[in-house]
Design an enzyme around this catalytic site. Structure first.
Site, PDB file in Angstrom:
ATOM      1  CB  SER A 119     -19.842  -6.882 -11.214  1.00 37.71           C
ATOM      2  OG  SER A 119     -19.742  -6.091 -12.359  1.00 37.71           O
ATOM      3  CE1 TYR A 143     -14.776  -8.446 -11.755  1.00 33.09           C
ATOM      4  CE2 TYR A 143     -16.344  -7.155 -13.024  1.00 33.09           C
ATOM      5  CZ  TYR A 143     -15.744  -7.467 -11.814  1.00 33.09           C
ATOM      6  OH  TYR A 143     -16.131  -6.810 -10.688  1.00 33.09           O
ATOM      7  CE  LYS A 147     -16.556  -9.978  -8.859  1.00 27.62           C
ATOM      8  NZ  LYS A 147     -16.203 -10.026  -7.433  1.00 27.62           N
TER       9      LYS A 147
HETATM   10  N1  UFG Z   1     -13.665   5.205 -20.766  1.00 29.66           N
HETATM   11  C1  UFG Z   1     -13.091   6.070 -21.673  1.00 29.66           C
HETATM   12  N2  UFG Z   1     -11.772   6.349 -21.546  1.00 29.66           N
HETATM   13  C2  UFG Z   1     -10.990   5.809 -20.566  1.00 29.66           C
HETATM   14  C3  UFG Z   1     -11.583   4.928 -19.631  1.00 29.66           C
HETATM   15  C4  UFG Z   1     -12.923   4.650 -19.772  1.00 29.66           C
HETATM   16  O1  UFG Z   1     -13.746   6.583 -22.584  1.00 29.66           O
HETATM   17  O2  UFG Z   1      -9.773   6.098 -20.527  1.00 29.66           O
HETATM   18  C5  UFG Z   1     -15.105   4.913 -20.889  1.00 29.66           C
HETATM   19  C6  UFG Z   1     -15.394   3.432 -21.056  1.00 29.66           C
HETATM   20  O3  UFG Z   1     -15.309   3.044 -22.390  1.00 29.66           O
HETATM   21  C7  UFG Z   1     -16.800   3.362 -20.476  1.00 29.66           C
HETATM   22  C8  UFG Z   1     -16.821   4.421 -19.380  1.00 29.66           C
HETATM   23  O4  UFG Z   1     -15.720   5.282 -19.672  1.00 29.66           O
HETATM   24  O5  UFG Z   1     -17.722   3.706 -21.446  1.00 29.66           O
HETATM   25  C9  UFG Z   1     -16.622   3.853 -18.000  1.00 29.66           C
HETATM   26  O6  UFG Z   1     -15.507   2.987 -18.014  1.00 29.66           O
HETATM   27  P1  UFG Z   1     -14.819   2.409 -16.705  1.00 29.66           P
HETATM   28  O7  UFG Z   1     -13.625   1.623 -17.145  1.00 29.66           O
HETATM   29  O8  UFG Z   1     -14.590   3.511 -15.730  1.00 29.66           O
HETATM   30  O9  UFG Z   1     -15.928   1.462 -16.084  1.00 29.66           O
HETATM   31  P2  UFG Z   1     -16.745   0.258 -16.764  1.00 29.66           P
HETATM   32  O10 UFG Z   1     -18.137   0.745 -16.992  1.00 29.66           O
HETATM   33  O11 UFG Z   1     -16.056  -0.329 -17.916  1.00 29.66           O
HETATM   34  O12 UFG Z   1     -16.670  -0.891 -15.639  1.00 29.66           O
HETATM   35  C10 UFG Z   1     -17.095  -0.715 -14.311  1.00 29.66           C
HETATM   36  C11 UFG Z   1     -16.332  -1.685 -13.418  1.00 29.66           C
HETATM   37  C12 UFG Z   1     -16.649  -3.104 -13.790  1.00 29.66           C
HETATM   38  C13 UFG Z   1     -18.132  -3.322 -13.764  1.00 29.66           C
HETATM   39  C14 UFG Z   1     -18.847  -2.283 -14.613  1.00 29.66           C
HETATM   40  C15 UFG Z   1     -20.311  -2.412 -14.417  1.00 29.66           C
HETATM   41  O13 UFG Z   1     -14.953  -1.453 -13.535  1.00 29.66           O
HETATM   42  O14 UFG Z   1     -16.033  -3.943 -12.838  1.00 29.66           O
HETATM   43  O15 UFG Z   1     -18.452  -0.982 -14.215  1.00 29.66           O
HETATM   44  O16 UFG Z   1     -20.980  -1.269 -14.791  1.00 29.66           O
HETATM   45  F1  UFG Z   1     -18.436  -4.552 -14.246  1.00 29.66           F
END
Ligand code: UFG
Length: 328
Positions: A119, A143, A147
């Site tokens: 990741s 997490y 990894k």
């Molecule tokens: N977000 C919102 N509202 C929501 C959900 C998410 O504003 O309801 C924002 C988050 O704060 C973030 C962006 O959307 O800024 C993307 O969030 P995600 O939860 O879709 O994905 P993440 O970037 O947090 O995480 C993903 C994977 C992880 C990995 C990471 C690496 O889920 O396993 O990408 O980039 F580590």
């Protein structure tokens, strides 16, 4: 009989798309999944599914032998960043201890090739973007740390033996195939949540912070089509067959902000998404964008669906066909 590829976690989101591609390319595949998050329905009928844990050495040893496995793709893991901060022990157990047991069973059975589902979480807060593989690795959540810990085990074991490994550091997976889509419970990811709002299954979406140092104040992520991700695993198996090991980022090299994603979902679905501005979510870096130049030059990988709208379109079509996810 040709040898098989064992796919742990092959009933999950990225795992199932990879299984679909592997089976479609004529490879023999066997899936090991404990179905804690994965879906039996995501596995093609002609692909054997063994229900169990990658940490169950006896089970894994038997299936490596019985299915004449010669390489492993290891997806099985716990993958919720927030949960990992609350239950670190569960994450080290599932993502590190079970993985280490899998490697023991592989060694005992003479299986010497593994592709690991890593990741972008291994990098932590980026010093600069786009992020290359030599960027400092300092995870900011459990997490990401699990990894990285498993990658280290792979490296040390490979240095001390004939183990070959390819570790693929994914950025943000998105999209679907006709058969397989994203169906998590609970859902925490931005695109599927936005699509649930478009479906009318959620009343609104909360934007986690609009005061980041980005052009529109919301976080920027690098979204990569799950079909392109899956394809990278096939190329990684080919690389292992030709004796190459390595660690590779997989992203598009382009960033989309949370507001860009919401606009795209509105455009693709034709719905207006009610939203509210909320607090920042803990552990969210402002901007994560990958350089995948190494995967391009060494694995011959190239994103074939680089447009966010294509990914959202594919995910939306899957949801239209499966309004209740796999449960329907
Ligand atoms: N977000 C919102 N509202 C929501 C959900 C998410 O504003 O309801 C924002 C988050 O704060 C973030 C962006 O959307 O800024 C993307 O969030 P995600 O939860 O879709 O994905 P993440 O970037 O947090 O995480 C993903 C994977 C992880 C990995 C990471 C690496 O889920 O396993 O990408 O980039 F580590």
């Amino acid at each position: 009989m040709p040898s098989s590829v064992l796919v742990t976690g092959g009933a999950g989101y990225i795992g199932s798309v990879t299984v679909e591609l592997l089976a479609g390319s004529g490879r023999r595949v066997v899936v090991l999944d404990d179905l804690s998050k994965g879906h039996r329905e995501a596995i093609p009928a002609d692909v054997p599914l063994v229900v169990g844990s990658a940490g169950d050495s006896e089970l894994v040893s038997t299936l490596l032998r019985e299915h004449e496995v010669d390489s492993v793709i290891h997806f099985a893991a716990k993958s919720l960043v927030g949960e990992s901060m609350e239950k670190p022990g569960d994450y080290y157990e599932a993502n590190v201890v079970h993985g280490a047991r899998l490697l023991e069973a592989m060694e005992a059975a003479g299986v010497r090739k593994i592709v690991f589902s890593s990741s972008a979480g291994v990098y932590g807060e980026p010093e600069s973007v786009p992020i290359g593989e030599t960027h400092r690795t300092e995870p900011v959540n459990v997490y990401g740390d699990t990894k990285l810990a498993f990658e280290k085990i792979l490296r040390w074991r490979a240095g001390a033996s004939d183990l070959g490994f390819v570790s693929l550091r994914y950025f943000n997976a998105a999209g679907a195939t006709e058969r397989c889509g994203e169906d998590h419970d609970p859902e925490t990811h931005l695109i599927p949540i936005a699509l649930k709002v478009a479906q009318g299954k959620l009343p609104k979406l909360t934007v986690f912070g609009d005061d980041y140092e980005t052009p529109d104040g919301t976080c920027i992520r690098d979204y990569i089509d799950v079909r392109d991700l899956a394809n990278a695993h096939i190329l990684a198996l080919d690389a292992l067959d030709s004796g190459r090991s390595g660690v590779y980022n997989l992203g598009n090299g382009e960033g989309w902000s949370v507001l860009n994603v919401i606009d795209t979902v509105e455009r693709v679905t034709g719905k207006t998404l009610p939203r509210e501005m909320g607090e920042r979510r803990e552990g969210d870096p402002a901007k994560l964008v990958a350089s995948s130049a190494l995967a391009e030059s060494e694995l011959g990988w190239k994103a074939t669906h680089p447009e966010l709208a294509d990914m959202v379109e594919a995910a939306w079509s899957w949801l239209v066909d499966h309004p209740e996810g796999y449960a329907a």
